[in-house]
Design a protein around this motif. Structure first.
Motif, short mmCIF file in Angstrom:
data_model
loop_
_atom_site.label_atom_id
_atom_site.label_comp_id
_atom_site.label_asym_id
_atom_site.label_seq_id
_atom_site.Cartn_x
_atom_site.Cartn_y
_atom_site.Cartn_z
N LEU A 122 0.82 -1.21 0.00
CA LEU A 122 0.00 0.00 0.00
C LEU A 122 0.84 1.25 0.00
O LEU A 122 0.32 2.36 -0.12
CB LEU A 122 -0.94 -0.02 1.20
CG LEU A 122 -2.06 -1.03 1.02
CD1 LEU A 122 -2.72 -1.35 2.35
CD2 LEU A 122 -3.09 -0.50 0.04
N ILE A 142 -7.65 -6.92 4.69
CA ILE A 142 -6.48 -6.54 3.89
C ILE A 142 -5.29 -7.43 4.16
O ILE A 142 -5.11 -7.94 5.26
CB ILE A 142 -6.11 -5.07 4.20
CG1 ILE A 142 -4.98 -4.58 3.28
CG2 ILE A 142 -5.67 -4.93 5.65
CD1 ILE A 142 -5.41 -4.36 1.89
N GLY A 143 -4.49 -7.64 3.14
CA GLY A 143 -3.24 -8.36 3.32
C GLY A 143 -2.20 -7.82 2.35
O GLY A 143 -2.40 -7.88 1.14
N GLN A 144 -1.12 -7.28 2.87
CA GLN A 144 -0.03 -6.82 2.00
C GLN A 144 1.00 -7.93 1.86
O GLN A 144 1.57 -8.38 2.85
CB GLN A 144 0.66 -5.61 2.60
CG GLN A 144 -0.20 -4.37 2.71
CD GLN A 144 0.60 -3.18 3.22
OE1 GLN A 144 1.33 -2.55 2.48
NE2 GLN A 144 0.48 -2.88 4.50
N LEU A 174 3.78 -7.59 0.32
CA LEU A 174 5.10 -6.97 0.31
C LEU A 174 6.05 -7.64 -0.69
O LEU A 174 7.23 -7.82 -0.41
CB LEU A 174 5.70 -6.96 1.73
CG LEU A 174 4.81 -6.26 2.78
CD1 LEU A 174 5.47 -6.36 4.15
CD2 LEU A 174 4.56 -4.80 2.42
N LEU A 223 -4.66 5.75 3.18
CA LEU A 223 -3.46 4.94 2.95
C LEU A 223 -2.58 5.52 1.88
O LEU A 223 -1.48 5.03 1.65
CB LEU A 223 -3.87 3.52 2.58
CG LEU A 223 -4.41 2.77 3.79
CD1 LEU A 223 -5.18 1.54 3.35
CD2 LEU A 223 -3.25 2.38 4.70
N SER A 246 0.24 4.06 5.57
CA SER A 246 0.44 2.72 5.03
C SER A 246 1.53 2.01 5.83
O SER A 246 1.45 0.80 6.04
CB SER A 246 0.72 2.75 3.52
OG SER A 246 1.94 3.35 3.23
N LEU A 269 -0.23 0.77 8.85
CA LEU A 269 -1.03 -0.42 8.60
C LEU A 269 -0.17 -1.68 8.61
O LEU A 269 -0.56 -2.73 9.11
CB LEU A 269 -1.77 -0.31 7.26
CG LEU A 269 -2.63 -1.53 6.94
CD1 LEU A 269 -3.73 -1.72 7.96
CD2 LEU A 269 -3.20 -1.45 5.55
N THR A 270 1.02 -1.55 8.06
CA THR A 270 1.92 -2.70 8.07
C THR A 270 2.22 -3.12 9.51
O THR A 270 2.27 -4.31 9.82
CB THR A 270 3.22 -2.38 7.31
OG1 THR A 270 2.87 -1.94 6.00
CG2 THR A 270 4.11 -3.59 7.20
N GLU A 274 -0.74 -5.04 10.65
CA GLU A 274 -0.80 -6.37 10.04
C GLU A 274 0.17 -7.33 10.70
O GLU A 274 -0.16 -8.49 10.95
CB GLU A 274 -0.45 -6.27 8.55
CG GLU A 274 -1.62 -5.98 7.67
CD GLU A 274 -1.22 -6.16 6.21
OE1 GLU A 274 -1.05 -7.30 5.77
OE2 GLU A 274 -1.07 -5.12 5.52
N ASN A 284 -7.21 -11.28 11.83
CA ASN A 284 -7.39 -10.63 10.54
C ASN A 284 -7.58 -9.14 10.73
O ASN A 284 -8.05 -8.71 11.77
CB ASN A 284 -8.63 -11.16 9.84
CG ASN A 284 -8.30 -12.34 8.96
OD1 ASN A 284 -8.78 -13.42 9.21
ND2 ASN A 284 -7.49 -12.13 7.96
N VAL A 285 -7.26 -8.40 9.69
CA VAL A 285 -7.39 -6.95 9.77
C VAL A 285 -8.43 -6.47 8.77
O VAL A 285 -8.30 -6.71 7.57
CB VAL A 285 -6.05 -6.27 9.46
CG1 VAL A 285 -6.21 -4.77 9.46
CG2 VAL A 285 -4.99 -6.70 10.45
N ILE A 286 -9.45 -5.83 9.29
CA ILE A 286 -10.45 -5.23 8.42
C ILE A 286 -10.14 -3.75 8.30
O ILE A 286 -9.96 -3.07 9.30
CB ILE A 286 -11.87 -5.44 8.99
CG1 ILE A 286 -12.23 -6.92 8.89
CG2 ILE A 286 -12.89 -4.60 8.23
CD1 ILE A 286 -13.58 -7.25 9.46
N ILE A 287 -10.06 -3.28 7.07
CA ILE A 287 -9.58 -1.93 6.85
C ILE A 287 -10.71 -0.96 6.56
O ILE A 287 -11.72 -1.33 5.96
CB ILE A 287 -8.57 -1.92 5.68
CG1 ILE A 287 -7.95 -0.54 5.51
CG2 ILE A 287 -9.25 -2.33 4.38
CD1 ILE A 287 -6.98 -0.20 6.56
#
Lengths: 342, 342
Positions: free
Chosen positions: A72, A97-99, A101, B72, B78, B81-82, B85, B94-97
């Motif tokens: 992101l 969400i899942g990054q 990377l 983001l 961003s 957020l990492t 995560e 899990n992450v809901i954005i």
DNA sequence: TTGTAGGCGTTATCAA
DNA sequence: TTGATAACGCCTACAA
């Protein structure tokens, strides 16, 4: 751990059955008006709200979709995520969400995790490393539909939205030619990337369409590291006859190229012009910027992919429904010309 | 709609009860080794996997947290957020954005939606517009813990991690003073923003700590629009005695300022120096960049907030556990000096 | 060591 | 118009 009110609670208070309450809460026509009113009144009083986990469990749905994308921190993908969010909101869905990377193993873990959470569908933009797709094929078993966007697998029988770089590159190269450029170089990516092969092929065909010949000495490549980027551009400017314009793999590579070119005392857009891919919003503020970027419509791609995903999800919920034909949509890229005279 | 295998299925095949299967699958000591092996073998064969929705429903947990943040497209968020995560993965969550896009109503909708989905906890970095917090207080009723980071409410009895701008700004102003600057201006944000009051106050105290007097004429403000930014910097450079250095509300404002300054024929870092907040990764590639940025540690803030959120969640799961003391952690910002001699 | 039964919250089916 | 009951998949206290 005080529990939240349930329909049972309401039923008890009113001395009616839970089914009556359940129906009354949803204005079922079979329930009398008085009963309905009484139920809804009590529901409000005790602050009842439906327990979605129970519904999800019952319906075997979670009302959430997963989005797996590289990073992101790239404006392209954060714009894409916004597209997904908007589509999800319109469909009353949540976005997990899942990054990845750019890490294949991480991508696998994320997908696995989303599968475990039983998301109703997944949107994916692949890692640069990804070249096998078992972790996605695997999702069929769980009836989890997948739609790819932008970075899509090289594979049949998948749903995807991607962007055709040819249209934008042709506009750009034609523009360069019309400005008098005859030697247009290419800084390509690492050979193992699909995007690299694609860039080369399109580059070649665009040259041809402009009656230019392909010259191997002005085609170089970078491993996308800073050092690699610098090496690539240096190779070009060290040539006896340097290209006067260069197509660059992406904006991040170009940033290094511009720095190198300036360090070498050359002027961007007069000694050497660039065209790149991605369209970083930050160009607006830079002194040296490419002549043009190839716009790839992140938001449009992702929201289109998301909308199709929801179609798939909703279609699967209809018992006898026939399967939807796959979505294989390719958006034309477009050249965005910058005012080079800043 | 072919259903996935359940423990019932396994039980039927082996002619044992579902509870035996349930226990065997989790290596419960009371189940005989043979039975356990047989169960696990069949489970593998038919590709059994536990249905998390059922567990979620039963445990009244969803194993997902929500993250609400402004946008983001800002590298700061961003990165944040990492951090979230990574913490979530470590805790099997899990992450809901949800991007609020600096829009209060949207923030409210997102929080509402996350509440409906019964997330186990929420992390928030507020919208610039947000000044009431009912939509968060409301979550207490549902036992959904909230931890704020970076953009936190001005309010007691909340959990938060934020960043103390004073330390970084003091380093920066001291540095400027040591370089000979005596008139150090401030381009502040709109009055209604908490961040604006904060910047002003810190600015004032840092000047004082450097034995400089506060001069009103070199304090201006912008509404954060491009036009506002330009107006602000023009006001400063139009002064009879312009400041030689300016503290700027954030990097995005600074981008416009730099453009204006250059258009006016001034040289950044010699005619006028800047210090700003955010630390855009892109500065590295710019010709004109601030003397220094104030680093605010997005990843550190968010991961610290996330870890505490998980502590809260896990603590709440223990029946008789005493409530945790609130987290109210403030990280010191740090000045990051750029090589101005590019 | 294994089985039975009840419950988590909701909806649908069938009966009254 | 309303109610009783089963079912979704899993876990666990209690019984055998």
């Amino acid at each position: 751990m005080n529990k939240l009110p349930t329909i049972k609670e309401i039923a008890k208070r009113l001395n009616v059955s839970v089914s009556t309450v359940s129906r009354a809460l949803r204005d079922h026509p079979s329930i009398g008006l008085v009963t309905t009113m009484r139920v809804q009144k009590v529901a409000k009083e005790i602050g009842y709200e439906v327990n979605r986990s129970a519904i999800h469990f019952k319906e075997r749905k979670t009302y959430s979709i997963g989005v797996v994308l590289p990073s992101l921190s790239e404006p392209f993908f954060s714009a894409a995520l916004t597209g997904v969010e908007d589509a999800a909101e319109a469909n009353n869905y949540n976005v997990i969400i899942g990054q990845s990377l750019e890490n294949f193993e991480r991508e696998k873990r994320i997908v696995e995790n989303m599968k475990d959470h039983r998301v109703d569908g997944i949107l994916v933009s692949l890692t640069k490393e990804t070249s096998t797709y078992d972790h996605f094929d695997n999702l069929k078993k769980y009836n989890i539909p997948v739609v790819f966007f932008d970075r899509v697998p090289n594979k049949r029988d998948i749903n995807f939205v991607s962007c055709n770089l040819h249209s934008g590159m042709l506009q750009a190269i034609s523009k360069l030619v019309s400005m008098g450029h005859k030697r247009i170089g290419l800084i390509n990516g690492p050979a193992k990337l699909a995007a690299t092969r694609q860039r080369l092929q399109i580059y070649a065909s665009c040259l041809k369409e402009n009656q230019l010949v392909l010259e191997q000495d002005i085609i170089v490549s970078t491993d996308l590291s800073k050092a690699g980027n610098l090496k690539a551009i240096h190779k070009l400017i060290a040539l006896d006859e340097s290209p006067t314009a260069v197509i660059v793999f992406n904006d991040y590579v170009l940033l290094d190229c511009i720095a190198a070119v300036k360090a070498a005392g050359l002027k961007v857009n007069s000694d050497i012009s660039f065209v790149s891919f991605a369209n970083l919003p930050i160009w607006e503020y830079m002194d040296s910027l490419p002549l043009a970027s190839i716009e790839q419509f992140a938001y449009r791609q992702s929201s289109m992919a998301a909308e199709f995903l929801f179609k798939l999800i909703n279609n699967a919920a209809i018992p006898g429904a026939t399967e939807l034909p796959p979505l294989q949509h390719i958006i034309d890229s477009e050249m965005v010309l910058y005012h080079s005279a800043k």
